[in-house]
Design a protein around this motif. Sequence first.
Motif, mmCIF file in Angstrom:
data_model
loop_
_atom_site.group_PDB
_atom_site.id
_atom_site.type_symbol
_atom_site.label_atom_id
_atom_site.label_comp_id
_atom_site.label_asym_id
_atom_site.label_seq_id
_atom_site.Cartn_x
_atom_site.Cartn_y
_atom_site.Cartn_z
ATOM 1 N N GLY A 149 0.793 -1.218 0.000
ATOM 2 C CA GLY A 149 0.000 0.000 0.000
ATOM 3 C C GLY A 149 0.825 1.267 0.000
ATOM 4 N N GLY A 150 0.115 2.365 0.005
ATOM 5 C CA GLY A 150 0.737 3.679 0.035
ATOM 6 C C GLY A 150 -0.031 4.566 0.994
ATOM 7 N N SER A 151 -0.409 5.728 0.518
ATOM 8 C CA SER A 151 -1.179 6.676 1.321
ATOM 9 C C SER A 151 -2.299 7.219 0.445
ATOM 10 C CB SER A 151 -0.276 7.820 1.791
ATOM 11 O OG SER A 151 0.043 8.681 0.713
ATOM 12 N N ASP A 152 -3.055 8.168 0.989
ATOM 13 C CA ASP A 152 -4.112 8.793 0.191
ATOM 14 C C ASP A 152 -3.579 9.933 -0.662
ATOM 15 O OD1 ASP A 152 -3.642 10.629 2.195
ATOM 16 O OD2 ASP A 152 -5.717 10.709 2.902
ATOM 17 N N ARG A 153 -2.280 10.170 -0.597
ATOM 18 C CA ARG A 153 -1.635 11.202 -1.418
ATOM 19 C C ARG A 153 -1.223 10.587 -2.762
ATOM 20 N NH1 ARG A 153 0.136 15.815 1.625
ATOM 21 N NH2 ARG A 153 1.782 16.108 0.100
ATOM 22 N N PRO A 154 -1.057 11.388 -3.805
ATOM 23 C CA PRO A 154 -0.680 10.842 -5.126
ATOM 24 C C PRO A 154 0.760 10.320 -5.152
ATOM 25 C CG PRO A 154 -0.762 13.242 -5.204
ATOM 26 C CD PRO A 154 -1.265 12.842 -3.846
#
Length: 181
Positions: free
Chosen positions: A91-96
Motif C-alpha cells: 500500500g501507500g497513502s491517500d496522497r498521489p
Amino acid sequence: MRRLAVVLCLMAGPATASGLEIDVAGAANGTIKIDLFEDIAPKHVEQITALAADGVYNDVVFHRVIEGFMAQTGDVQNGKLGADMRLAGTGGSDRPDLEAEFSDTPFERGVVGMARAQDPNSANSQFFIMFDEGAFLNGEYTVVGKVTEGMDVVDAIKLGEGPNGAVIGEPDVMKAVRVTD
C-alpha cells in the motif's frame, strides 16, 4: 570572504532544512534521526514530512528487512501494527504517487531512499534505510535523506526471512515519527 563561505557550504554536500525523528520499538529500541535533502528531492521530502506531520507513520512496521541491504517501512495503508502483515508493503497513502527525483547522491550506509514499484514514478509513502552501500540503486531510486544518529538502532531492527526479506512474527515498529527543523 562571503563568497568562499558559500562555496565551502555548497561543497559540503546536500543542504537540509528539515528532518525526521523516528522512535522505534521491538527488537530495536531507540530513536533514529534523519536529515532530509529538500534540495535534491523536494517533492518526496514534502510528501514524507506531510505524512509524518499528520501522524500516519505512527505504529507502522518495518515489513521488509534484508541483512546487509536495507530496512523498509512506511506502508501507512497496510503496514500498521496489528494489520494483516501479508499485505504490508503493498500500500501507500491517500496522497498521489510521485515523479522520480533521481540524483547523483549514492546509496551508502545510512542513506534513506523512497521505495517504489517497477514504475520509477510510483513512490508514495514507503521508504528504506540502507545497512550498507548499494551502488546498484544509484540513479534508479530517489534519495531523500541520511541517518545522522541512531544507526545502532537501524542495525538492531529485526531481520526478515527469505529472498524478499519479509518480517515474520512480531516486526519492529515506528512508534512515533516527528518532523524536526
